[in-house]
Design a protein around this motif. Structure first.
Motif, PDB file in Angstrom:
ATOM      1  N   GLY A 296      67.737  39.662  -0.864  1.00 58.21           N
ATOM      2  CA  GLY A 296      69.073  40.090  -0.363  1.00 58.21           C
ATOM      3  C   GLY A 296      69.818  40.990  -1.407  1.00 58.21           C
ATOM      4  N   ASN A 297      69.273  41.071  -2.643  1.00 58.36           N
ATOM      5  CA  ASN A 297      70.152  41.966  -3.398  1.00 58.36           C
ATOM      6  C   ASN A 297      70.202  43.327  -2.902  1.00 58.36           C
ATOM      7  OD1 ASN A 297      69.713  40.194  -5.666  1.00 58.36           O
ATOM      8  ND2 ASN A 297      68.149  41.226  -6.707  1.00 58.36           N
ATOM      9  N   SER A 298      69.414  43.794  -1.954  1.00 59.25           N
ATOM     10  CA  SER A 298      69.432  45.255  -1.190  1.00 59.25           C
ATOM     11  C   SER A 298      70.862  45.035  -0.389  1.00 59.25           C
ATOM     12  CB  SER A 298      68.566  45.244   0.015  1.00 59.25           C
ATOM     13  OG  SER A 298      68.370  44.190   0.699  1.00 59.25           O
ATOM     14  N   TYR A 299      71.509  44.004  -0.055  1.00 56.41           N
ATOM     15  CA  TYR A 299      73.061  44.003   0.537  1.00 56.41           C
ATOM     16  C   TYR A 299      73.998  44.115  -0.428  1.00 56.41           C
ATOM     17  CZ  TYR A 299      77.254  42.204   2.653  1.00 56.41           C
ATOM     18  OH  TYR A 299      78.407  42.225   3.011  1.00 56.41           O
ATOM     19  N   TRP A 300      73.552  43.382  -1.441  1.00 59.30           N
ATOM     20  CA  TRP A 300      74.714  43.207  -2.685  1.00 59.30           C
ATOM     21  C   TRP A 300      74.700  44.597  -3.217  1.00 59.30           C
ATOM     22  CZ3 TRP A 300      78.019  39.479  -1.549  1.00 59.30           C
ATOM     23  CH2 TRP A 300      77.585  38.253  -0.928  1.00 59.30           C
ATOM     24  N   ALA A 301      73.717  44.898  -3.678  1.00 60.82           N
ATOM     25  CA  ALA A 301      73.874  46.388  -4.263  1.00 60.82           C
ATOM     26  C   ALA A 301      74.601  47.530  -3.394  1.00 60.82           C
ATOM     27  CB  ALA A 301      72.486  46.781  -4.383  1.00 60.82           C
ATOM     28  N   ALA A 302      74.410  47.558  -2.136  1.00 60.49           N
ATOM     29  CA  ALA A 302      75.117  48.106  -1.191  1.00 60.49           C
ATOM     30  C   ALA A 302      76.639  47.969  -1.027  1.00 60.49           C
ATOM     31  CB  ALA A 302      74.431  48.224   0.258  1.00 60.49           C
ATOM     32  N   GLN A 303      77.014  46.852  -1.541  1.00 61.29           N
ATOM     33  CA  GLN A 303      78.454  46.594  -1.709  1.00 61.29           C
ATOM     34  C   GLN A 303      78.957  46.871  -3.200  1.00 61.29           C
ATOM     35  OE1 GLN A 303      79.192  45.825   1.499  1.00 61.29           O
ATOM     36  NE2 GLN A 303      76.999  45.699   1.726  1.00 61.29           N
ATOM     37  N   SER A 304      78.090  47.415  -3.823  1.00 61.10           N
ATOM     38  CA  SER A 304      78.291  47.830  -5.511  1.00 61.10           C
ATOM     39  C   SER A 304      78.562  46.605  -6.356  1.00 61.10           C
ATOM     40  CB  SER A 304      79.574  48.854  -5.381  1.00 61.10           C
ATOM     41  OG  SER A 304      79.349  50.089  -4.810  1.00 61.10           O
ATOM     42  N   VAL A 305      78.022  45.567  -5.901  1.00 58.79           N
ATOM     43  CA  VAL A 305      78.122  44.207  -6.742  1.00 58.79           C
ATOM     44  C   VAL A 305      77.242  44.190  -7.778  1.00 58.79           C
ATOM     45  CG1 VAL A 305      78.034  41.854  -6.851  1.00 58.79           C
ATOM     46  CG2 VAL A 305      79.228  43.078  -4.724  1.00 58.79           C
ATOM     47  N   PRO A 306      77.608  43.877  -9.152  1.00 61.88           N
ATOM     48  CA  PRO A 306      76.402  43.768 -10.218  1.00 61.88           C
ATOM     49  C   PRO A 306      75.598  42.803  -9.828  1.00 61.88           C
ATOM     50  CG  PRO A 306      78.866  44.164 -11.194  1.00 61.88           C
ATOM     51  CD  PRO A 306      79.020  44.034  -9.620  1.00 61.88           C
ATOM     52  N   ILE A 307      74.280  42.572 -10.237  1.00 57.50           N
ATOM     53  CA  ILE A 307      73.290  41.674 -10.054  1.00 57.50           C
ATOM     54  C   ILE A 307      72.823  41.476 -11.447  1.00 57.50           C
ATOM     55  CG2 ILE A 307      71.391  40.944  -8.678  1.00 57.50           C
ATOM     56  CD1 ILE A 307      72.025  43.287  -6.689  1.00 57.50           C
TER      57      ILE A 307
ATOM     58  N   LEU B 197      70.764  37.446   5.684  1.00 56.27           N
ATOM     59  CA  LEU B 197      71.237  36.415   5.234  1.00 56.27           C
ATOM     60  C   LEU B 197      72.369  36.658   4.036  1.00 56.27           C
ATOM     61  CD1 LEU B 197      68.223  34.242   4.704  1.00 56.27           C
ATOM     62  CD2 LEU B 197      70.100  33.837   6.007  1.00 56.27           C
ATOM     63  N   ALA B 198      72.367  37.750   3.224  1.00 52.21           N
ATOM     64  CA  ALA B 198      73.319  37.877   2.140  1.00 52.21           C
ATOM     65  C   ALA B 198      74.448  38.308   2.996  1.00 52.21           C
ATOM     66  CB  ALA B 198      72.815  39.141   1.385  1.00 52.21           C
ATOM     67  N   GLU B 199      74.556  39.073   4.005  1.00 50.65           N
ATOM     68  CA  GLU B 199      75.653  39.598   4.781  1.00 50.65           C
ATOM     69  C   GLU B 199      76.204  38.374   5.372  1.00 50.65           C
ATOM     70  OE1 GLU B 199      76.290  43.258   7.776  1.00 50.65           O
ATOM     71  OE2 GLU B 199      74.581  41.891   8.233  1.00 50.65           O
ATOM     72  N   ALA B 200      75.608  37.516   6.090  1.00 51.61           N
ATOM     73  CA  ALA B 200      76.138  36.241   6.562  1.00 51.61           C
ATOM     74  C   ALA B 200      76.615  35.296   5.384  1.00 51.61           C
ATOM     75  CB  ALA B 200      74.984  35.331   7.245  1.00 51.61           C
ATOM     76  N   LEU B 201      76.342  35.312   4.323  1.00 54.12           N
ATOM     77  CA  LEU B 201      76.594  34.509   3.405  1.00 54.12           C
ATOM     78  C   LEU B 201      78.190  35.156   2.904  1.00 54.12           C
ATOM     79  CD1 LEU B 201      76.602  32.098   1.488  1.00 54.12           C
ATOM     80  CD2 LEU B 201      75.628  33.662  -0.290  1.00 54.12           C
ATOM     81  N   HIS B 202      78.102  36.412   3.001  1.00 53.44           N
ATOM     82  CA  HIS B 202      79.426  37.163   2.329  1.00 53.44           C
ATOM     83  C   HIS B 202      80.439  36.862   3.610  1.00 53.44           C
ATOM     84  CE1 HIS B 202      81.111  41.224   0.535  1.00 53.44           C
ATOM     85  NE2 HIS B 202      81.842  40.026   0.330  1.00 53.44           N
ATOM     86  N   ALA B 203      80.227  36.795   4.783  1.00 51.19           N
ATOM     87  CA  ALA B 203      81.192  36.784   5.997  1.00 51.19           C
ATOM     88  C   ALA B 203      81.472  35.159   5.606  1.00 51.19           C
ATOM     89  CB  ALA B 203      80.349  36.742   7.235  1.00 51.19           C
ATOM     90  N   GLU B 204      80.683  34.085   5.502  1.00 49.90           N
ATOM     91  CA  GLU B 204      81.415  32.745   5.143  1.00 49.90           C
ATOM     92  C   GLU B 204      82.452  32.647   4.084  1.00 49.90           C
ATOM     93  OE1 GLU B 204      80.742  30.490   7.201  1.00 49.90           O
ATOM     94  OE2 GLU B 204      79.580  31.440   8.214  1.00 49.90           O
ATOM     95  N   ILE B 205      82.203  33.564   2.821  1.00 48.74           N
ATOM     96  CA  ILE B 205      82.811  33.507   1.866  1.00 48.74           C
ATOM     97  C   ILE B 205      84.307  34.134   2.146  1.00 48.74           C
ATOM     98  CG2 ILE B 205      83.083  34.657  -0.659  1.00 48.74           C
ATOM     99  CD1 ILE B 205      80.109  34.735  -0.784  1.00 48.74           C
ATOM    100  N   ARG B 206      84.347  35.172   2.815  1.00 46.97           N
ATOM    101  CA  ARG B 206      85.665  35.661   3.175  1.00 46.97           C
ATOM    102  C   ARG B 206      86.527  34.810   4.024  1.00 46.97           C
ATOM    103  NH1 ARG B 206      82.432  41.281   4.512  1.00 46.97           N
ATOM    104  NH2 ARG B 206      83.015  42.450   2.779  1.00 46.97           N
TER     105      ARG B 206
END
Length: 305
Positions: free
Chosen positions: A103-114, A72-81
């Motif tokens: 979904g923090n697991s996805y964002w942490a893998a992108q090195s995004v602060p949470i 879900l986090a990955e899909a939201l990121h695709a929409e943001i782009r």
């Protein structure tokens, strides 16, 4: 205001081709929200049953809610782009529940602060994370792949003021409400409040063991209302106005407390409390799942007040 025209419903999937239940809606200039189903999490909605919001600024994007899973986090990121070339620079978790933090697991893998409230982090690590991940794997099946428990990288207590480009973002903990560490994101310049689960409109508020409903009402009336928001994005359901979320939240809580008070005054016990009259709220989504449970929890809360 176009945001108020959006209405959540029971359509199984409003955004075919994406694991998201629906595509992001433009709430206000620079503010978007992918409105989740107002039903319980299922395989069909992939756990997207809350609102995943983001704020586009001249210096990056702030996401509100990590999402219920990696996918879900990955899909939201695709929409943001699709909307902006600005990078995601911050994720804000609105509480410690799985659909906010898994979904923090996805964002942490992108090195995004949470960022999250310290009480929400404790709730997630101790209880909600393991329970939420187990449930996700059960109902979401392949859509749970990649998801793990990753806690936020930064915490706050009462508020965190953020300046991203020319956008002021106030991350607030207005007070005790729905769950530990409830967090609200306030945009004072546009008067948009991404309220999270302190505010409900279309979906019945769930009341948890340990929730102080009297505190919830007080926080809403004395801390949320004075902000003067023009647009409120609740935790579940379409963006709307203050009067609508007040009715779906404060009016509901006050009515249920009044019914339980009458029941207690008449000498009623817990077994009968589940069936106090909540018929005026049958229009709310998840009424069947939550009404009797809520009554029992409020009885236990009020029995010794």
């Amino acid at each position: 205001m176009t945001a108020t025209l959006a209405q959540a419903d029971d359509t199984p999937d409003k955004h075919p081709g994406s694991v998201l239940y629906d595509a992001p809606l433009k709430v206000a200039e620079g503010v978007y929200s992918a409105i989740g189903a107002t039903q319980p999490p299922t395989y069909e909605n992939a756990g997207h049953n809350n609102n995943l919001s983001f704020i586009v600024t001249s210096d990056g994007v702030a996401v509100v809610n990590g999402g219920a899973s990696w996918k879900l986090a990955e899909a939201l990121h695709a929409e943001i782009r699709k909307i902006t070339d600005q990078p995601v620079k911050l994720v804000i978790n609105e509480n410690g529940q799985g659909h906010s933090m898994l979904g923090n697991s996805y964002w942490a893998a992108q090195s995004v602060p949470i960022l999250a409230h310290e009480d929400a982090v404790a709730d997630f690590i101790d209880t909600e994370g393991p329970r939420g991940l187990k449930a996700l794997k059960s109902y979401a099946r392949e859509n749970a792949e990649g998801t793990s428990i990753v806690e936020p990288t930064e915490t706050f207590t009462e508020r965190k003021d953020i300046q991203m480009g020319d956008t002021r973002i106030e991350v607030l903990h207005l007070g005790p409400a729905h769950s530990p560490g409830d967090t609200q994101v306030w945009l004072p310049d546009s008067k948009v409040l991404i309220a999270g689960d302190i505010a409900f409109s279309e979906r019945m508020p769930p009341i948890f063991e340990g929730t102080c409903t009297l505190c919830w009402i007080e926080t809403f009336e004395t801390r949320l209302e004075p902000l003067g928001a023009d647009i409120i994005v609740p935790g579940h359901g379409a963006p709307t106005d203050l009067a609508t979320v007040r009715h779906g939240t404060v009016d509901y809580l006050k009515d249920l407390r009044a019914k339980i008070a009458e029941h207690l005054d008449a000498g009623g016990d817990l077994s009968q409390a589940y069936y106090v009259d909540q018929s005026q709220w049958t229009w709310m989504d998840t009424f069947d799942e939550l009404a009797t449970k809520n009554a029992g929890v409020v009885f236990s809360e009020m029995e010794f007040e």
